[in-house]
Design a protein around this motif. Structure first.
Motif, PDB file in Angstrom:
ATOM      1  N   THR A 209      -3.055   7.582  -9.638  1.00  0.00           N
ATOM      2  CA  THR A 209      -1.709   7.884  -9.130  1.00  0.00           C
ATOM      3  C   THR A 209      -1.205   6.743  -8.271  1.00  0.00           C
ATOM      4  O   THR A 209      -1.965   5.963  -7.710  1.00  0.00           O
ATOM      5  N   LEU A 210       0.100   6.671  -8.174  1.00  0.00           N
ATOM      6  CA  LEU A 210       0.763   5.623  -7.403  1.00  0.00           C
ATOM      7  C   LEU A 210       0.399   5.744  -5.926  1.00  0.00           C
ATOM      8  O   LEU A 210       0.195   4.750  -5.223  1.00  0.00           O
ATOM      9  N   LYS A 211       0.296   7.028  -5.479  1.00  0.00           N
ATOM     10  CA  LYS A 211       0.043   7.281  -4.055  1.00  0.00           C
ATOM     11  C   LYS A 211      -1.268   6.632  -3.615  1.00  0.00           C
ATOM     12  O   LYS A 211      -1.306   5.876  -2.639  1.00  0.00           O
ATOM     13  N   VAL A 212      -2.312   6.926  -4.379  1.00  0.00           N
ATOM     14  CA  VAL A 212      -3.625   6.376  -4.036  1.00  0.00           C
ATOM     15  C   VAL A 212      -3.623   4.867  -4.197  1.00  0.00           C
ATOM     16  O   VAL A 212      -4.195   4.145  -3.378  1.00  0.00           O
ATOM     17  N   TYR A 213      -2.942   4.384  -5.221  1.00  0.00           N
ATOM     18  CA  TYR A 213      -2.903   2.943  -5.468  1.00  0.00           C
ATOM     19  C   TYR A 213      -2.247   2.240  -4.285  1.00  0.00           C
ATOM     20  O   TYR A 213      -2.725   1.198  -3.811  1.00  0.00           O
ATOM     21  N   LEU A 214      -1.133   2.836  -3.800  1.00  0.00           N
ATOM     22  CA  LEU A 214      -0.454   2.227  -2.667  1.00  0.00           C
ATOM     23  C   LEU A 214      -1.345   2.248  -1.424  1.00  0.00           C
ATOM     24  O   LEU A 214      -1.388   1.311  -0.645  1.00  0.00           O
ATOM     25  N   LYS A 215      -2.074   3.406  -1.299  1.00  0.00           N
ATOM     26  CA  LYS A 215      -2.952   3.534  -0.141  1.00  0.00           C
ATOM     27  C   LYS A 215      -4.030   2.439  -0.154  1.00  0.00           C
ATOM     28  O   LYS A 215      -4.415   1.920   0.885  1.00  0.00           O
ATOM     29  N   ASN A 216      -4.461   2.082  -1.367  1.00  0.00           N
ATOM     30  CA  ASN A 216      -5.489   1.055  -1.487  1.00  0.00           C
ATOM     31  C   ASN A 216      -4.896  -0.351  -1.477  1.00  0.00           C
ATOM     32  O   ASN A 216      -5.534  -1.303  -1.914  1.00  0.00           O
ATOM     33  N   GLY A 217      -3.675  -0.443  -1.096  1.00  0.00           N
ATOM     34  CA  GLY A 217      -3.081  -1.777  -0.976  1.00  0.00           C
ATOM     35  C   GLY A 217      -2.368  -2.245  -2.213  1.00  0.00           C
ATOM     36  O   GLY A 217      -2.188  -3.440  -2.412  1.00  0.00           O
ATOM     37  N   GLY A 218      -1.929  -1.327  -3.049  1.00  0.00           N
ATOM     38  CA  GLY A 218      -1.246  -1.695  -4.277  1.00  0.00           C
ATOM     39  C   GLY A 218       0.167  -2.179  -4.031  1.00  0.00           C
ATOM     40  O   GLY A 218       0.775  -1.885  -3.006  1.00  0.00           O
ATOM     41  N   TYR A 219       0.657  -2.922  -5.001  1.00  0.00           N
ATOM     42  CA  TYR A 219       2.015  -3.478  -5.015  1.00  0.00           C
ATOM     43  C   TYR A 219       2.304  -4.407  -3.847  1.00  0.00           C
ATOM     44  O   TYR A 219       3.447  -4.746  -3.605  1.00  0.00           O
ATOM     45  N   LYS A 220       1.244  -4.773  -3.116  1.00  0.00           N
ATOM     46  CA  LYS A 220       1.461  -5.770  -2.087  1.00  0.00           C
ATOM     47  C   LYS A 220       1.691  -7.130  -2.743  1.00  0.00           C
ATOM     48  O   LYS A 220       2.572  -7.885  -2.349  1.00  0.00           O
ATOM     49  N   ALA A 221       0.861  -7.385  -3.738  1.00  0.00           N
ATOM     50  CA  ALA A 221       0.922  -8.682  -4.404  1.00  0.00           C
ATOM     51  C   ALA A 221       2.264  -8.887  -5.081  1.00  0.00           C
ATOM     52  O   ALA A 221       2.854  -9.967  -5.004  1.00  0.00           O
ATOM     53  N   SER A 222       2.780  -7.866  -5.723  1.00  0.00           N
ATOM     54  CA  SER A 222       4.041  -8.041  -6.429  1.00  0.00           C
ATOM     55  C   SER A 222       5.177  -8.261  -5.435  1.00  0.00           C
ATOM     56  O   SER A 222       6.084  -9.067  -5.672  1.00  0.00           O
ATOM     57  N   LYS A 223       5.110  -7.522  -4.341  1.00  0.00           N
ATOM     58  CA  LYS A 223       6.134  -7.741  -3.325  1.00  0.00           C
ATOM     59  C   LYS A 223       6.086  -9.179  -2.827  1.00  0.00           C
ATOM     60  O   LYS A 223       7.106  -9.849  -2.714  1.00  0.00           O
ATOM     61  N   LYS A 224       4.843  -9.639  -2.600  1.00  0.00           N
ATOM     62  CA  LYS A 224       4.672 -11.002  -2.099  1.00  0.00           C
ATOM     63  C   LYS A 224       5.233 -12.007  -3.094  1.00  0.00           C
ATOM     64  O   LYS A 224       5.983 -12.921  -2.733  1.00  0.00           O
ATOM     65  N   ALA A 225       4.882 -11.778  -4.353  1.00  0.00           N
ATOM     66  CA  ALA A 225       5.317 -12.729  -5.374  1.00  0.00           C
ATOM     67  C   ALA A 225       6.830 -12.724  -5.508  1.00  0.00           C
ATOM     68  O   ALA A 225       7.475 -13.771  -5.543  1.00  0.00           O
ATOM     69  N   LEU A 226       7.387 -11.553  -5.630  1.00  0.00           N
ATOM     70  CA  LEU A 226       8.818 -11.459  -5.886  1.00  0.00           C
ATOM     71  C   LEU A 226       9.647 -11.918  -4.708  1.00  0.00           C
ATOM     72  O   LEU A 226      10.733 -12.495  -4.868  1.00  0.00           O
ATOM     73  N   LYS A 227       9.165 -11.636  -3.503  1.00  0.00           N
ATOM     74  CA  LYS A 227      10.006 -11.934  -2.353  1.00  0.00           C
ATOM     75  C   LYS A 227       9.737 -13.318  -1.773  1.00  0.00           C
ATOM     76  O   LYS A 227      10.645 -13.987  -1.323  1.00  0.00           O
TER      77      LYS A 227
END
Lengths: 357, 425, 519, 184
Positions: free
Chosen positions: B16-34
């Motif tokens: 699930t997205l919730k657990v993925y975010l909790k484990n630090g998910g989508y940090k990399a994409s935010k970093k890359a995109l921004k």
């Protein structure tokens, strides 16, 4: 009158034997013998009602064929000569028999009968004279046919015959030097003893005479005059039917003639080796003289013809054994070998006779 | 050994997205995109030395640079999830456990190459996995991690999950494209190459699921971190799937260059029933087999190449001494006979011929010259076709004969199988 | 123009060409099955593998574009081995029934097998069975066992005929060519698939088992089926035509030909062919000699006034025949009336088939013949015409009111019909002259776009029939004003002198593919 | 012209007579052997002769399989000809004596000769047709008595050419052996 009847009987006997038995039968014999020599079966197709009689009907069929064939004379041919030449060929072949004895002298009914038609003193000369006539037949046949091949054939034939005539004449000189006679009955009678046979006294003469005689007859290996492979049939190329048959017959009759001469001159004529006429007569002494003489005569006639038949066979064997000579070889043999040899033969014979005397 | 790909797999609800975010998910994409320019992202990947995990091991960064710049034509990413090679099941684990890792990798990849649409081509038989993936994609859309204006960076990206219809050949990149386009799945001739003429004639990059999954971690931790893991030429961890006659089959995340013997005997617990090891196929069915004596080898592209095989997808198939090598050949060749698309002559006829020869040997119809015939046929199939399926069919046979020629000869001589314990066909 | 090296020879080629095309242009043969110059590239047969320097694997010549400085080798050991391997693969499941197969003699598989010296098979398994003698379309028979799956036919149906009936079904060694369910290979160009099939998998149902191709002689001709005038080859043996094949002519038909065109040869040997000249005596047509027929025409025409004679030409006639007919009517008969003709028509399409279903309507128009004009029939009704000279029978066959026209024509005092086949028209004629079909005469045709092409005589005329040129000159001679020449090439010289649009035409210039007239 | 054949004869040979007698002995050897050998054969007592010459029309020789007689078409067990009318014999025939009209058949072989004719007046018995035949359908039989006075009768039609396979088995085996060597 009696002499005339006896002579007529002798003529009829020879003529009948030659024309009725040998001439037709030899055509069959030649085919059959060559077949046997070559591991074939030979002529056996002609038959009457299914009987082929080992091909014995072939002479009859041949005769009918020859009679029934168109007698063809080519355009531009000399008709008379063309018609005459086969006769000139046949007649001498028959005529030579007049002087050849086919038996000795017998006393029948108190009459001395010699089994020869004409007991000429110069019998051998007569034979040469008559047989030389046959050359004319071939020459005329070739010339009158108005055909290049025929002419070539006849030229070859005449040259060959004339050449060998010489050698043949010289070879026989030895024979009558030995026997001291030209009369064939005397030559025959002189060979009563086996070791007096011509073959022993004139061995070289025998071989040379046989070779010359075959060459005279233009048979293989001296058959360049006919030369099927080069000049088709030579001098009788333009002949058909009965005339052709006559040339054929002449050839076969000549075989018989040669055989008879060889028998008479070299092979003791009518004599049986080691058994003299006197011996036979003494064995038949229980019969009366006439009957004994008739039996003796029959024995002698049979012996003579058996010898003749043997030489016929021998000639045929030669014909089917040896290949044809080249023309230059024939001439070389005739002039360079046979002629000197025959002259030498005469010389040697003469010296020997001189020494013996 | 640091785990990063499979670190969270055991966490409850990791898909699930919730657990993925909790484990630090989508940090990399935010970093890359921004914070990063697309070229910087590509440069980072290039620097990291990441190599494709789909089998060929092509450097990913380099592949990305092949994509034309500019926006005259639409460009696409194809994510290859058609995991049909016998022995391979690593991508399935990723999708089942952490699909957002893939989605994040795709977002970064799209950003790096300026791509607006990605296609995830998922194997037809992966029904459940396709549902999980679709659910994850929907979740991402909902939170605006996908779609228009992601993270307010002005970057748009769409992901489509496309289910295959069950053909091994669609795992080949051009075959995959044909299948996505709705045509019969068969490879295209090259040239033109997909980077210039791919999906619907537009530039396309195709990468494996696992390759994309590495991307967020590289962006997060930097290329240098990634380079330190694994060997010099093959950086990073990879997921090895180990199966066959082994005590503990499964997937294990290990650094590249891990020793194969250790993998079998330490990690996977050794051979079943404590039998003797006979042979190992180190990288999925298309790689050449290694006999027991050669298993002391590093599991990376170059070492295995030296050993006469290849890493492939890192799917290790272990065979103990009850395995009949002729039967192995039959099973493998039957697979390739069935899966050949039938386009190229060599592959169409060669795969079936090899299978028939092997069946003949198995059934006692074999002749002495059949072994050389097999090698010759395999040699004629190799490298002469449009795609690599023909090679993939030829290599295992060449490997089997090279190392187990005696066993083939015994089969032919005795007319029957000499390993009675072996599996039945 | 990139320069590249092939087999050690440096050659130049046009940009964008593939290695195969460049090789063919430079006289290097590279064997291939699936490549066809007029179809898209498939690259599946793997026969054209060549070695290119700097490319580690062998590469297919048909799909690799030539680049500057490329070094190509087509005859190295590696290439030959690969080719031999491909040939072996092609042959393992091939039935090897060349004795039965009609493609034998023009089969690529056979040719390459021969060239590569493959003498025996190492394949000991059962060959793959397939459908034999399967009627894949009404005119095409398919033999699945012989198919090597080159997909030429599939691509033809998709790209040229644009009907797309065919596809490859199933995969791997079970791949088969078939039509989509429910349809058959039935398009106007279906027989082209037979031509392009490199093996005997697709065969012409008509031509099947009729004759061996190596016995056939080929004559270059022009298809008379419609006014497109496709270049064709007439394949014939011992005076019988067996099939028509397209001939390459990039201006007219490329390499294709329609199915209807291929059956035009069937008109040559039909039971109703006219073979002897006929003259009406009493109420019956009787066989006569040519001279008698010509004399009858001369007498009949001379009896009638010049302005009462009409002439109907033929759109099927060659340019030379049109010209000489014109000359006969205008100069010999001295008629002022225009020559007319009726052109049959059918549905056209955008590939080859044109609307006018006759060989030479354009040529006829160039010579002043009025097409689709039936004013003479009206004149007969009015009684203005007493005699008519007709070539062909289009006036009847293409009229809705056939019986009316026949009745009208039967009112004529004198009717000459010059035709190839017996028809209702010839049965009412006073003189019937048997003429030659397209395969029996020499001449030129002008197609709808103005291309003049030469057609040649393939087979002799049946019995006493004569080519039209000879018939026309015979009539002229009987009329006392013979033509200077009837040799087609001399007639064309005369035409180019007298007819403006044919100014640049002469036989030497025509070549095999023809040239365009000046308009 | 004298041709020098480079034959040098010995003196023995040059005197000629002995060689003549040698020749005569050979021929007369045959003569007497046959003369005696014939008698039983003529009397129908003994059919076995020592000589091998055959009396042709009465006795027929059994030809060896290599003998090339008139070409015939092989009829298979199912009663139809093997020929598939491939036309190879027609093209290879140097005398151009074969003419075939192929046609379609319902049989498995698909193709068969509707008419097949060989003009035996032209045939030269070269055997190329047999060698080229891919189906072993045309073979040279041992029939050689095919002379005729009428050329039309020499034009053999298909029904005259058909001969059952059993009769030709020897030749079929033979050609398989000799043409098989070339590994076609």
């Amino acid at each position: 009158m009696e002499d005339f009847l006896i002579t007529t009987a002798k003529v009829l006997f020879i003529f009948g034997l030659n024309m009725g038995v040998f001439a037709p039968l030899l055509t069959w014999v030649e085919r059959k013998q060559s077949a046997l020599m070559q591991d074939r079966i030979g002529a056996n197709r002609a038959d009457i009602l299914g009987f082929s009689m080992i091909g014995l009907f072939h002479p009859i069929a041949d005769a009918i064929k020859m009679l029934a064939k168109e007698d063809f004379i080519p355009e531009g041919a000399n008709k008379i000569m063309h018609t005459l030449s086969p006769i000139i060929c046949v007649v001498p072949a028959l005529l030579t028999f007049a002087v050849i004895p086919f038996g000795g002298e017998y006393v029948i009914g108190g009459k001395h009968i010699k089994l020869v038609i004409a007991d000429l003193d110069v019998g051998l000369i007569f034979i040469f004279a008559i047989s030389s006539l046959a050359t004319y037949g071939t020459v005329i046949a070739g010339w009158s046919s108005n055909n290049n091949w025929s002419l070539l054939g006849s030229l070859r034939a005449s040259a060959q015959m004339i050449s060998y005539e010489v050698a043949m004449g010289f070879t026989l000189v030895g024979v009558f030097m030995v026997y001291g006679s030209l009369q064939l009955t005397q030559i025959g009678a002189a060979q009563e003893s086996f070791f007096r046979w011509g073959i022993f006294l004139q061995p070289l003469g025998f071989f040379m005479f046989l070779a010359c005689a075959i060459a005279e007859n233009k048979r293989a290996p001296f058959d360049v005059a006919e030369g099927e492979s080069e000049i088709i049939a030579g001098y009788f190329l333009e002949y058909s039917g009965l005339k052709f048959g006559m040339f054929y017959m002449a050839e076969f009759l000549e075989i018989v003639t040669i055989s008879a001469m060889v028998t008479t001159l070299f092979f003791g004529a009518w004599h049986i080796p080691f058994i003299s006429s006197a011996l036979i007569l003494s064995m038949l002494s229980f019969l009366n003289e006439t009957l004994a003489n008739i039996i003796l005569m029959l024995i002698h006639i049979s012996v003579f013809w058996v010898k003749v038949i043997f030489f016929i066979w021998f000639q045929m064997t030669i014909r089917w054994t040896l290949p044809r000579f080249r023309y230059d070889q024939i001439m070389k043999l005739g002039w360079k070998i046979l002629l000197p040899l025959s002259l030498a033969n005469i010389l040697v014979t003469g010296i020997v006779i001189l020494i013996l005397q | 050994m640091e785990l990063y790909l499979t670190k969270n797999f055991k966490t409850r609800g990791s898909k699930t997205l919730k657990v993925y975010l909790k484990n630090g998910g989508y940090k990399a994409s935010k970093k890359a995109l921004k914070k990063m320019k697309p070229e910087e992202v590509t440069e980072e990947i290039k620097k990291s030395g990441l190599r494709g995990r789909g089998g060929a091991g092509f450097p990913t960064g380099l592949k990305w640079t092949f994509m034309p710049k500019g926006n005259e034509k639409p460009k696409y990413i194809g994510c290859n999830c058609d995991e049909s090679e016998p022995g391979t099941f690593k991508d399935r684990q990723i999708i089942e456990n952490e699909p957002h890792q893939l989605i994040e990798g795709l977002i970064i990849g799209s950003y790096a190459m300026g791509i607006k649409a990605c296609y995830i081509y998922i194997r037809g038989e992966y029904t459940m996995q396709a549902e999980i993936l679709q659910k994850a994609v929907d979740e991402a859309y909902k939170e605006n991690y996908l779609g228009k204006n992601i993270f307010d960076s002005g970057f748009n990206c769409d992901i489509y999950v496309h289910r295959g219809a069950g053909a091994y050949i669609c795992g080949e990149e051009t075959g995959l494209m044909e299948s996505v386009e709705g045509k019969k799945g068969q490879p295209r001739k090259k040239p033109p190459f997909p980077a210039g003429y791919g999906l619907w004639g537009n530039p396309t990059t195709i990468n494996n699921v696992e390759t994309f999954c590495h991307v967020p971690h590289i962006i997060n931790n930097g290329a240098d971190w990634f380079k330190k893991i694994g060997t010099e030429k093959s950086a990073g961890n990879t997921i090895f799937g180990i199966s066959g006659h082994i005590k503990k089959p499964g997937t294990y995340e290990l650094p590249m260059g891990y020793n194969l013997k250790d993998l079998i005997f330490k990690i996977a617990g050794g051979i079943r029933n404590d039998n003797k090891l006979k042979a190992v196929i180190p990288g999925g069915s298309s790689t050449k087999v290694l006999p027991a004596g050669m298993v002391d080898v590093k599991m990376d592209h170059d070492s295995l190449m030296q050993a006469g095989s290849s890493l492939g997808t890192g799917a290790v198939i272990v065979m103990d001494n009850t395995s009949c090598m002729v039967r192995v050949g039959i099973v493998l060749s039957h697979f390739y006979r069935h899966e050949s698309c039938g386009q190229c002559t060599n592959c169409r006829e060669g795969t079936s011929w090899i299978h028939q020869i092997l069946l003949g040997i198995e059934n006692g119809r074999g002749k002495k010259e059949d072994i050389d015939l097999l090698l010759d046929v395999a040699g004629n199939m190799e490298a002469n076709t449009i795609c690599a399926l023909s090679d993939a069919a030829a290599w295992p046979i060449q490997g089997l004969i090279k190392h187990f020629r005696g066993e083939f000869e015994d089969h032919i001589k005795s007319g029957k199988c000499t390993c009675p314990e072996s599996f039945e066909i | 123009m990139p320069t590249f090296t092939i087999n050690g020879k440096e050659v130049k080629t046009e940009a964008g060409k593939t290695i195969l095309q460049a090789a063919v242009a430079n006289g290097v043969r590279i064997p291939h099955f699936c490549y066809h110059p007029h179809l898209s590239i498939d690259g599946c047969c793997r026969m054209c593998l060549v070695e290119v320097e700097k490319i580690p694997k062998l590469t297919i010549a048909c799909n690799t574009p030539v680049t500057e400085g490329m070094v190509v080798r087509t005859n190295t050991e590696k290439v030959l081995k690969a080719r031999k391997g491909v040939m072996e693969f092609q042959l393992i499941n091939h039935p090897l029934d060349c004795p039965i197969c009609d493609q034998a003699g023009e089969c690529k598989l056979q040719q390459y097998t021969f060239e590569h010296g493959i003498t025996h098979s190492r394949f000991r398994e059962e060959k793959r069975p397939g459908r034999k003698r399967f009627k894949i379309g009404p005119r095409v028979v398919f033999d699945e066992e012989r198919c090597i799956l080159c997909r030429r036919c599939v691509r033809f149906c998709r790209e040229v005929s644009k009907t797309g009936e065919l596809a490859v079904f199933s995969r791997g060694d079970k791949s088969i060519i078939n039509t989509y369910p429910g349809i058959s290979l039935d398009n106007k160009y279906s027989l082209n698939t037979v031509d392009i099939c490199p093996v005997g998998a697709l065969t012409n149902a008509d031509f099947r088992f009729q004759v061996r191709v190596w016995f056939l002689e080929e004559t270059k001709a022009v298809c008379p089926g419609c006014s497109n005038n496709c270049s064709i080859r007439i394949c014939h043996r011992r005076g019988k035509v067996y099939r028509l094949l397209p001939r390459k002519n990039m201006d007219v038909n490329k390499v294709w030909m329609c199915d209807n065109g291929r059956i035009t040869h069937k008109q040559i040997e039909t039971s109703n062919r006219l073979t002897v000249p006929l003259v009406k005596k009493g109420n019956k047509l009787e066989e006569v000699s040519w001279n008698e027929a010509f004399d009858t025409i001369a007498k009949g025409i001379q009896k009638i006034k010049n302005n009462e004679i009409g002439a109907i030409g033929s759109p099927h006639a060659t340019n030379e025949e049109c010209y000489l007919f014109n000359k006969l009517i205008k100069n010999v008969f001295n008629i002022k009336n225009d020559i007319e003709c009726i052109v049959p028509s059918w549905e056209a399409d955008d590939l080859l088939i044109k609307k006018e279903k006759a060989a030479n309507p354009q040529g006829a128009r160039e010579f002043g013949v009025k097409t689709n004009d039936t004013s003479s029939v009206k004149k007969i009704i009015k009684g203005n015409l007493k005699a008519l000279y007709i070539i062909g029978n289009d006036i009847i066959d293409n009229s809705n009111t056939k019986q009316d026209v026949l009745q009208t024509l039967s009112k004529l005092d004198f009717l000459v019909v010059q035709d190839t086949h017996n028809s209702d028209l010839s049965s009412i004629a006073n003189v019937v002259l048997p003429s030659a079909t397209f395969a029996e005469k020499e001449g030129t045709f002008t197609n709808i776009n103005g291309f003049v092409q030469k057609t040649n005589r393939a087979v002799p005329c049946p019995a006493k029939a004569k080519p039209d040129l000879e018939i026309l000159s015979g009539v002229a001679k009987a009329m006392g004003r013979p033509f200077e020449t009837i040799e087609p090439d001399k007639v064309m010289d005369e035409i180019s002198k007298n007819v403006k649009s044919f100014k640049n035409i002469c036989y030497e210039k025509l070549g095999e593919t023809g040239i365009k007239i000046n308009n | 012209m004298i041709v020098n054949r480079n034959i040098t004869m010995t003196w023995w040979e040059r005197i000629y007579l002995p060689e003549i007698f040698r020749g005569i002995s050979v021929t007369s050897n045959h003569f007497f052997r046959n003369l005696i050998g014939f008698i039983p054969a003529l009397l129908n007592k003994d059919k076995k002769r020592k000589i091998f010459t055959l009396y042709y029309p009465d006795e027929k020789v059994e030809f060896p399989p290599a003998y090339r007689g008139r070409p015939v078409l092989v009829v298979d067990e199912n009663g139809t000809e093997r020929c598939v009318a491939c036309g190879l014999c027609e093209i290879v025939c140097p005398a151009k004596c074969i003419e075939i009209q192929p046609d379609e058949t319902e049989l498995e072989k698909e193709r068969y000769p509707k008419s097949f004719s060989i003009n035996m007046a032209r045939c030269i018995f070269c055997g190329f047709c047999e060698e080229v035949c891919p189906k072993e359908a045309i073979v040279m039989s041992d029939e050689c008595e095919i002379a005729d006075l009428d050329r039309n009768k020499m034009f053999y039609k298909k029904d005259q050419l058909l001969i059952s396979k059993n009769k030709l088995q020897k030749r079929l085996n033979y050609i398989k052996e000799i043409y098989g060597k070339w590994n076609y």
